[in-house]
Design a protein around this motif. Structure first.
Motif, PDB file in Angstrom:
ATOM      1  N   ILE B  11       0.834  -1.207   0.000  1.00  0.00           N
ATOM      2  CA  ILE B  11       0.000   0.000   0.000  1.00  0.00           C
ATOM      3  C   ILE B  11       0.865   1.251   0.000  1.00  0.00           C
ATOM      4  N   ALA B  12       1.846   1.279   0.893  1.00  0.00           N
ATOM      5  CA  ALA B  12       2.716   2.449   0.985  1.00  0.00           C
ATOM      6  C   ALA B  12       3.425   2.712  -0.339  1.00  0.00           C
ATOM      7  N   SER B  13       3.835   1.643  -1.014  1.00  0.00           N
ATOM      8  CA  SER B  13       4.553   1.822  -2.278  1.00  0.00           C
ATOM      9  C   SER B  13       3.652   2.450  -3.338  1.00  0.00           C
ATOM     10  N   ALA B  14       2.394   2.025  -3.374  1.00  0.00           N
ATOM     11  CA  ALA B  14       1.461   2.644  -4.314  1.00  0.00           C
ATOM     12  C   ALA B  14       1.255   4.113  -3.963  1.00  0.00           C
ATOM     13  N   LEU B  15       1.108   4.390  -2.677  1.00  0.00           N
ATOM     14  CA  LEU B  15       0.888   5.776  -2.250  1.00  0.00           C
ATOM     15  C   LEU B  15       2.113   6.639  -2.525  1.00  0.00           C
ATOM     16  N   ASP B  16       3.291   6.031  -2.572  1.00  0.00           N
ATOM     17  CA  ASP B  16       4.482   6.792  -2.932  1.00  0.00           C
ATOM     18  C   ASP B  16       4.388   7.312  -4.369  1.00  0.00           C
ATOM     19  N   LEU B  17       3.609   6.628  -5.191  1.00  0.00           N
ATOM     20  CA  LEU B  17       3.418   7.098  -6.572  1.00  0.00           C
ATOM     21  C   LEU B  17       2.191   7.985  -6.715  1.00  0.00           C
ATOM     22  N   ILE B  18       1.062   7.497  -6.247  1.00  0.00           N
ATOM     23  CA  ILE B  18      -0.195   8.211  -6.514  1.00  0.00           C
ATOM     24  C   ILE B  18      -0.854   8.771  -5.256  1.00  0.00           C
ATOM     25  N   GLY B  19      -0.157   8.712  -4.122  1.00  0.00           N
ATOM     26  CA  GLY B  19      -0.770   9.157  -2.876  1.00  0.00           C
ATOM     27  C   GLY B  19      -0.519  10.625  -2.587  1.00  0.00           C
ATOM     28  N   ASP B  20      -0.913  11.464  -3.490  1.00  0.00           N
ATOM     29  CA  ASP B  20      -0.815  12.902  -3.247  1.00  0.00           C
ATOM     30  C   ASP B  20      -2.068  13.557  -3.791  1.00  0.00           C
ATOM     31  N   LYS B  21      -2.173  14.837  -3.602  1.00  0.00           N
ATOM     32  CA  LYS B  21      -3.430  15.509  -3.927  1.00  0.00           C
ATOM     33  C   LYS B  21      -3.646  15.697  -5.428  1.00  0.00           C
ATOM     34  N   LEU B  24      -3.875  11.583  -8.864  1.00  0.00           N
ATOM     35  CA  LEU B  24      -5.119  10.911  -9.248  1.00  0.00           C
ATOM     36  C   LEU B  24      -6.083  11.875  -9.939  1.00  0.00           C
ATOM     37  N   LEU B  25      -5.944  13.171  -9.657  1.00  0.00           N
ATOM     38  CA  LEU B  25      -6.802  14.132 -10.364  1.00  0.00           C
ATOM     39  C   LEU B  25      -6.370  14.272 -11.815  1.00  0.00           C
ATOM     40  N   ILE B  65       2.889   5.274 -16.204  1.00  0.00           N
ATOM     41  CA  ILE B  65       1.449   5.393 -15.972  1.00  0.00           C
ATOM     42  C   ILE B  65       0.825   6.205 -17.105  1.00  0.00           C
ATOM     43  N   LEU B  89      -6.071   2.144 -13.111  1.00  0.00           N
ATOM     44  CA  LEU B  89      -6.387   2.887 -11.885  1.00  0.00           C
ATOM     45  C   LEU B  89      -7.886   3.117 -11.723  1.00  0.00           C
TER      46      LEU B  89
END
Lengths: 146, 146
Positions: B11-21, B24-25, B65, B89
């Motif tokens: 999970i953390a690894s995915a958020l390192d890529l797309i876990g920001d504001k 994903l927008l 991506i 995604l």
DNA sequence: TACTTTTACTTTAGAATGTAAAGCAATACT
DNA sequence: AGTATTGCTTTACATTCTAAAGTAAAAGTA
């Protein structure tokens, strides 16, 4: 004072709450690893800074994603538990796991194995949620013992 | 140089890529609104700063991506398209929409309506993905006209 | 009872990142 | 040939994050 929400977009509004590097990891620790105190969450692998953890817990509580209370058996420790809102984040986390296993693993070879590849997705989600509800119930039994 | 990944957690690894504001927008704009140029994405409601947009596009491209190319019909405009990784995604975005509709709407009354409440979830996802693939194909036809 | 430890934070200083605005070079349009 | 547009980069400033130390109250220990 700063506005909570950037736009009227459903997605953007959700990301305004949980779209950062830490919020979903806190939920992961609570939901998957049954962590319930500040100390337990602070001790996670990724090492969140304590002031950030403090800020995030407050924010998550203010949006009713988690709750905070003390048990009568310990007047110092705060017990953080996911609300139903928080428990309902499980499907998002599950989809992140699936996407990450398939698409991020190649970039991070140290990544942990994905255990539930052969198991039905909605079963894994419901199971994690049910197990969490049981856990939370047991924690609260200390509040009002039989 | 900075490490890409905080831990071996999936999970953390995915958020390192797309876990920001923003990441994903950007994907939302491309997948749902069929935006394909820098200018189109920069014009979204939330108003991302152009230097951040630039940085995020580079990052997303570096992790495959999205892809970046020019069409022979326009030597200036860059065309950004989602890769299959990016298209995948969609389920994450769908779950975010469902959660947000149910749990964030109460905090943001201006939130747009959720159109697909009565439609099967996996149908909505597959449909959006298929429509995007068609769109991307049409864009690329200009590259090699029949 | 006194002392030490633990817990849950807060404070602070510096680093990193984000925002907003302006600038710029290449291409496209008129 | 001149103007507008596009896709950036640069800059200055503000906000946020990190890391470390500090603090107050409760809990455990002698």
């Amino acid at each position: 004072m700063k506005k909570d929400f950037r736009s009227s977009c459903i997605i953007a509004s959700a990301l305004d709450l949980i779209g950062d590097k830490w919020s979903l990891l806190i939920v992961r620790d609570m939901l998957m690893h049954h962590k319930k105190t500040y100390k337990e969450i602070a001790a996670s692998d990724e090492g969140v800074a304590t002031n950030l953890l403090s800020a995030r817990l407050k924010m998550l509580e203010s949006f009713d994603i988690i709750s905070k209370r003390k048990l009568p058996t310990n007047r110092k420790e705060n017990i953080y538990l996911l609300s139903e809102k928080g428990i309902e984040l499980a499907p998002i986390i599950m989809e992140i796991v699936i996407w990450s296993d398939k698409n991020v693993r190649m970039h991070n070879p140290d990544m942990n194995p994905f255990e539930y590849k052969e198991v039905d997705k909605s079963f894994v989600i419901k199971n994690a949620q049910e197990r969490y509800r049981e856990f939370a119930g047991q924690v609260l039994e200390q509040e009002a013992p039989s």
